[in-house]
Design a protein around this motif. Sequence first.
Motif, PDB file in Angstrom:
ATOM      1  N   VAL A 188     -21.533 -66.378  28.459  1.00  0.00           N
ATOM      2  CA  VAL A 188     -22.366 -65.704  27.459  1.00  0.00           C
ATOM      3  C   VAL A 188     -21.575 -64.637  26.718  1.00  0.00           C
ATOM      4  CG1 VAL A 188     -24.364 -64.196  27.121  1.00  0.00           C
ATOM      5  CG2 VAL A 188     -24.541 -66.170  28.652  1.00  0.00           C
ATOM      6  N   VAL A 189     -20.922 -63.755  27.468  1.00  0.00           N
ATOM      7  CA  VAL A 189     -20.236 -62.617  26.849  1.00  0.00           C
ATOM      8  C   VAL A 189     -18.968 -63.061  26.127  1.00  0.00           C
ATOM      9  CG1 VAL A 189     -19.085 -60.407  27.288  1.00  0.00           C
ATOM     10  CG2 VAL A 189     -21.214 -60.958  28.491  1.00  0.00           C
ATOM     11  N   ALA A 190     -18.099 -63.787  26.835  1.00  0.00           N
ATOM     12  CA  ALA A 190     -16.820 -64.193  26.239  1.00  0.00           C
ATOM     13  C   ALA A 190     -17.020 -65.192  25.103  1.00  0.00           C
ATOM     14  CB  ALA A 190     -15.902 -64.777  27.306  1.00  0.00           C
ATOM     15  N   GLY A 191     -17.904 -66.170  25.315  1.00  0.00           N
ATOM     16  CA  GLY A 191     -18.061 -67.222  24.324  1.00  0.00           C
ATOM     17  C   GLY A 191     -19.018 -66.884  23.205  1.00  0.00           C
ATOM     18  N   LEU A 192     -20.256 -66.527  23.558  1.00  0.00           N
ATOM     19  CA  LEU A 192     -21.286 -66.342  22.538  1.00  0.00           C
ATOM     20  C   LEU A 192     -21.185 -65.004  21.825  1.00  0.00           C
ATOM     21  CD1 LEU A 192     -24.403 -67.882  24.346  1.00  0.00           C
ATOM     22  CD2 LEU A 192     -22.538 -68.998  23.112  1.00  0.00           C
ATOM     23  N   GLU A 193     -20.707 -63.989  22.503  1.00  0.00           N
ATOM     24  CA  GLU A 193     -20.647 -62.662  21.887  1.00  0.00           C
ATOM     25  C   GLU A 193     -19.269 -62.321  21.325  1.00  0.00           C
ATOM     26  OE1 GLU A 193     -23.330 -61.379  21.325  1.00  0.00           O
ATOM     27  OE2 GLU A 193     -24.751 -61.762  22.949  1.00  0.00           O
ATOM     28  N   MET A 194     -18.206 -62.707  22.043  1.00  0.00           N
ATOM     29  CA  MET A 194     -16.851 -62.292  21.650  1.00  0.00           C
ATOM     30  C   MET A 194     -16.048 -63.432  21.028  1.00  0.00           C
ATOM     31  SD  MET A 194     -15.995 -60.009  25.068  1.00  0.00           S
ATOM     32  CE  MET A 194     -14.548 -59.191  24.367  1.00  0.00           C
ATOM     33  N   HIS A 195     -16.556 -64.657  21.097  1.00  0.00           N
ATOM     34  CA  HIS A 195     -15.865 -65.835  20.569  1.00  0.00           C
ATOM     35  C   HIS A 195     -14.471 -66.017  21.185  1.00  0.00           C
ATOM     36  CE1 HIS A 195     -18.596 -66.008  16.754  1.00  0.00           C
ATOM     37  NE2 HIS A 195     -19.255 -66.188  17.892  1.00  0.00           N
ATOM     38  N   ARG A 196     -14.379 -65.663  22.455  1.00  0.00           N
ATOM     39  CA  ARG A 196     -13.155 -65.922  23.218  1.00  0.00           C
ATOM     40  C   ARG A 196     -13.373 -67.244  23.963  1.00  0.00           C
ATOM     41  NH1 ARG A 196     -11.164 -60.855  26.640  1.00  0.00           N
ATOM     42  NH2 ARG A 196      -9.859 -62.580  27.401  1.00  0.00           N
ATOM     43  N   PHE A 197     -13.246 -68.320  23.220  1.00  0.00           N
ATOM     44  CA  PHE A 197     -13.660 -69.617  23.729  1.00  0.00           C
ATOM     45  C   PHE A 197     -12.757 -70.146  24.839  1.00  0.00           C
ATOM     46  CE2 PHE A 197     -15.341 -69.590  19.300  1.00  0.00           C
ATOM     47  CZ  PHE A 197     -16.683 -69.516  19.647  1.00  0.00           C
ATOM     48  N   ASP A 198     -11.511 -69.713  24.874  1.00  0.00           N
ATOM     49  CA  ASP A 198     -10.641 -70.154  25.960  1.00  0.00           C
ATOM     50  C   ASP A 198     -11.175 -69.663  27.294  1.00  0.00           C
ATOM     51  OD1 ASP A 198     -10.130 -67.522  25.216  1.00  0.00           O
ATOM     52  OD2 ASP A 198      -7.979 -67.627  25.677  1.00  0.00           O
ATOM     53  N   ARG A 199     -11.565 -68.396  27.339  1.00  0.00           N
ATOM     54  CA  ARG A 199     -12.103 -67.847  28.596  1.00  0.00           C
ATOM     55  C   ARG A 199     -13.470 -68.436  28.899  1.00  0.00           C
ATOM     56  NH1 ARG A 199     -12.805 -67.646  32.845  1.00  0.00           N
ATOM     57  NH2 ARG A 199     -13.128 -65.924  34.313  1.00  0.00           N
ATOM     58  N   ALA A 200     -14.288 -68.596  27.862  1.00  0.00           N
ATOM     59  CA  ALA A 200     -15.624 -69.155  28.064  1.00  0.00           C
ATOM     60  C   ALA A 200     -15.550 -70.593  28.570  1.00  0.00           C
ATOM     61  CB  ALA A 200     -16.417 -69.086  26.766  1.00  0.00           C
ATOM     62  N   ASP A 201     -14.633 -71.377  28.024  1.00  0.00           N
ATOM     63  CA  ASP A 201     -14.501 -72.772  28.445  1.00  0.00           C
ATOM     64  C   ASP A 201     -14.049 -72.875  29.902  1.00  0.00           C
ATOM     65  OD1 ASP A 201     -15.289 -73.707  25.966  1.00  0.00           O
ATOM     66  OD2 ASP A 201     -13.241 -73.985  25.227  1.00  0.00           O
TER      67      ASP A 201
END
Length: 202
Positions: free
Chosen positions: A162-175
């Motif tokens: 939620v935080v890394a991907g949806l809020e910060m757009h840090r998709f590598d960490r979110a994935d």
Amino acid sequence: MKKDQLAFLFGGLAFGFLLGFALFRAIETRPGNVAEPAGSAEIPSPMGPAAPTETAAPSQAGGGGAPMLAEINALKEQLQKDPKNVQGWTRLANIYHDAGMFDKAIEFYKRADELTPNNANLLTDMAICYKELTQYDTALAILERAQKADPANWQSLYNIVVVAGLEMHRFDRADAAMAKLQQINPGAPNLDRLREALDRAR
């Protein structure tokens, strides 16, 4: 009695005025209490947008401001006598968390964290508070602490997505978090919605 003790004991009075609105809002947005509209843009969460890993029981959360205020004052009196009561600090933090009073909740989560560091559930709950205050860097750092403390804690992984991907757009960490989440808990609540939200955010 010292001034700081008086402030601690009676600080719950302001809570009583705010609880009626804030707690209703927190409960209302939790799945199971109101139907979410199709295609809602609400960020999916395991238990709701502001749900800690250890929430109040429904009978307590829905009991109104007076019982909750009485519990707050009782907890504060106990903590004055026993400031090393981890369960007391955590319960107090959870009450403020459930009411959407995230600054105050963080204050009490920190007190519990000092006494029991590296508790993954506690850290995840505190991180959610920072996320709700849009302090995403701090939220993510605390969630990473939670994962380091307990790699099997799926709630921290969920909130990293939620935080890394949806809020910060840090998709590598979110994935990476999503892949691990699907591995250790493929039946996590709202996982399909989270995956779809992450895809839409790219």
